[in-house]
Design an enzyme around this catalytic site. Structure first.
Site, PDB file in Angstrom:
ATOM      1  N   LYS A 132      51.171 -20.981 -18.405  1.00 38.45           N
ATOM      2  CA  LYS A 132      50.925 -21.517 -17.060  1.00 38.45           C
ATOM      3  C   LYS A 132      50.959 -20.367 -16.070  1.00 38.45           C
ATOM      4  O   LYS A 132      51.894 -19.565 -16.084  1.00 38.45           O
ATOM      5  CB  LYS A 132      52.023 -22.515 -16.669  1.00 38.45           C
ATOM      6  CG  LYS A 132      51.967 -23.802 -17.433  1.00 38.45           C
ATOM      7  CD  LYS A 132      53.049 -24.749 -16.940  1.00 38.45           C
ATOM      8  CE  LYS A 132      53.225 -25.874 -17.943  1.00 38.45           C
ATOM      9  NZ  LYS A 132      54.379 -26.694 -17.710  1.00 38.45           N
ATOM     10  N   ARG A 184      67.088 -34.149 -25.375  1.00 35.94           N
ATOM     11  CA  ARG A 184      66.635 -33.309 -24.248  1.00 35.94           C
ATOM     12  C   ARG A 184      67.751 -32.996 -23.259  1.00 35.94           C
ATOM     13  O   ARG A 184      67.611 -32.120 -22.449  1.00 35.94           O
ATOM     14  CB  ARG A 184      65.416 -33.963 -23.560  1.00 35.94           C
ATOM     15  CG  ARG A 184      64.157 -33.830 -24.429  1.00 35.94           C
ATOM     16  CD  ARG A 184      62.937 -34.456 -23.789  1.00 35.94           C
ATOM     17  NE  ARG A 184      63.019 -35.906 -23.783  1.00 35.94           N
ATOM     18  CZ  ARG A 184      62.118 -36.698 -23.227  1.00 35.94           C
ATOM     19  NH1 ARG A 184      61.068 -36.168 -22.631  1.00 35.94           N
ATOM     20  NH2 ARG A 184      62.253 -38.009 -23.271  1.00 35.94           N
ATOM     21  N   ASP A 190      74.303 -63.485 -25.694  1.00 38.61           N
ATOM     22  CA  ASP A 190      74.578 -62.533 -24.600  1.00 38.61           C
ATOM     23  C   ASP A 190      73.901 -61.183 -24.837  1.00 38.61           C
ATOM     24  O   ASP A 190      74.165 -60.225 -24.137  1.00 38.61           O
ATOM     25  CB  ASP A 190      76.086 -62.338 -24.428  1.00 38.61           C
ATOM     26  CG  ASP A 190      76.742 -61.762 -25.678  1.00 38.61           C
ATOM     27  OD1 ASP A 190      76.014 -61.460 -26.646  1.00 38.61           O
ATOM     28  OD2 ASP A 190      77.971 -61.584 -25.683  1.00 38.61           O
ATOM     29  N   GLU A 246      74.318 -59.109 -27.329  1.00 39.93           N
ATOM     30  CA  GLU A 246      75.012 -58.174 -28.215  1.00 39.93           C
ATOM     31  C   GLU A 246      74.432 -58.272 -29.621  1.00 39.93           C
ATOM     32  O   GLU A 246      73.897 -59.310 -30.022  1.00 39.93           O
ATOM     33  CB  GLU A 246      76.523 -58.472 -28.225  1.00 39.93           C
ATOM     34  CG  GLU A 246      77.204 -57.979 -26.962  1.00 39.93           C
ATOM     35  CD  GLU A 246      78.706 -58.229 -26.936  1.00 39.93           C
ATOM     36  OE1 GLU A 246      79.226 -58.899 -27.854  1.00 39.93           O
ATOM     37  OE2 GLU A 246      79.359 -57.764 -25.981  1.00 39.93           O
ATOM     38  N   ARG A 292      50.678 -19.602 -11.924  1.00 41.99           N
ATOM     39  CA  ARG A 292      50.570 -20.173 -10.577  1.00 41.99           C
ATOM     40  C   ARG A 292      49.508 -19.417  -9.798  1.00 41.99           C
ATOM     41  O   ARG A 292      49.578 -18.212  -9.633  1.00 41.99           O
ATOM     42  CB  ARG A 292      51.931 -20.114  -9.867  1.00 41.99           C
ATOM     43  CG  ARG A 292      51.878 -20.680  -8.466  1.00 41.99           C
ATOM     44  CD  ARG A 292      53.229 -21.172  -7.988  1.00 41.99           C
ATOM     45  NE  ARG A 292      53.729 -22.351  -8.677  1.00 41.99           N
ATOM     46  CZ  ARG A 292      53.291 -23.594  -8.488  1.00 41.99           C
ATOM     47  NH1 ARG A 292      52.311 -23.842  -7.652  1.00 41.99           N
ATOM     48  NH2 ARG A 292      53.815 -24.600  -9.148  1.00 41.99           N
TER      49      ARG A 292
END
Ligand code: R5P
Length: 283
Positions: A184, A91, A34, A36, A186
């Site tokens: 970064k 995270r 199964d 497990e 924009r």
């Protein structure tokens, strides 16, 4: 001392066992029909300092780890050191929305239950270490990554964001070159420029280092931009190569070389973190 190798950390356990001069235990891990998990440790570990090594990714390896810890405890061992080379769920280290668990906290809570000491590598968020009630240390794979990169001659080591600058510094110190991070900016609704904050990459060999590469999106984007800014070669290096969604193929198309450590075992794992872990265990 004896090392119990989980199925997610076979190679690293072998290397660690050599570094520690400690044998590997005879461990049986299999699946019931199964699916497990069944584990059994065939050696009598009584009186031993036992090191259990298992990355907590993907999910089925977490259950296996709990079972291995429990199996070790069926013997009257001197101590149990749990080594989780890649700490999955790190995270999710805060509650972003009501009703969510802080998954990293859930893991710390359960992983320490059957352990005397805990060791992990380049955990995504250092504050997670404070959630352990047992002695817990976070070692870094960056010195070893730096050693490997040295042979490839990068002139700048770059972190893909400010949060990873310390990792870049550590690797750069070993290589003996400069480090920086990508900022970064924009430009308009559709364009984001990614540029080294302080250094000019033009005509340079660059290595991008990060703790985790998952989809590879961050590194591919950064590589394309660094190349458009004149970088001659771009290498990608990370401690934990999760490489989801064909990431290796995508990264190989963009970067000149992709390397990772053996915290997650795959074709790019050319660097071992065993030495750093062994140093902490011997302390
Ligand atoms: C994020 O904070 C991490 O340090 C990595 O930069 C991130 O997980 C990489 O993800 P991906 O490879 O999917 O861009």
């Amino acid at each position: 001392m004896i090392v119990v190798a989980g199925s997610a950390s076979q190679k690293l356990s072998q290397t660690l066992s050599e570094k520690l001069g400690a044998p590997l235990a005879n461990v049986e891990v299999r699946r019931f029909p199964d699916t497990e998990c069944y584990v059994r440790i065939h050696d009598d570990l009584s009186g031993e300092d036992v090191v259990v090594v298992q990355t907590s990714f993907p999910d089925d390896k977490v259950i296996e780890l709990f079972l291995l810890q429990e199996a070790v405890r069926t013997y009257d061992v001197k101590s149990l050191i749990t080594v989780v080379p890649y700490f999955g769920y790190a995270r999710q280290d805060k509650q972003f929305n009501a009703g969510e668990p802080v998954s990293a906290k859930t893991l710390t809570k359960h992983l320490q239950l059957d352990s005397d000491t805990f060791i992990t590598v380049d955990i995504h968020e250092e504050k997670i270490m404070d959630w352990f009630d047992i002695p817990a240390v976070n070692v870094s794979g960056m010195p070893q990554i730096g050693e490997f990169l040295k042979g490839m001659g990068p002139e700048i080591i770059i972190a893909p964001d400010k949060g990873a600058i310390e990792l870049a510094r550590m690797a750069a110190e070993v290589v003996g070159c400069d480090s920086d991070y990508i900022e970064k900016t924009r430009i308009d609704g559709e364009t984001v420029e990614m540029k080294a904050k302080n250094l000019d990459v033009s005509g340079k060999k660059v290595a991008i280092v990060d703790d985790i590469i998952a989809t590879g999106g961050t590194i591919v984007k950064a590589t394309e931009q660094l190349k458009s800014q004149g970088a001659t070669e771009v290498y990608a290096a990370c401690t934990h190569g999760l490489f989801t969604k064909n990431a290796i193929t995508r990264l190989s198309g963009a970067c000149d070389r992709v390397i990772s450590t053996d915290t997650i075992e795959n074709e790019t794992s050319v660097v071992s973190v065993a030495e750093e872990i062994a140093k902490k265990i011997k302390k």
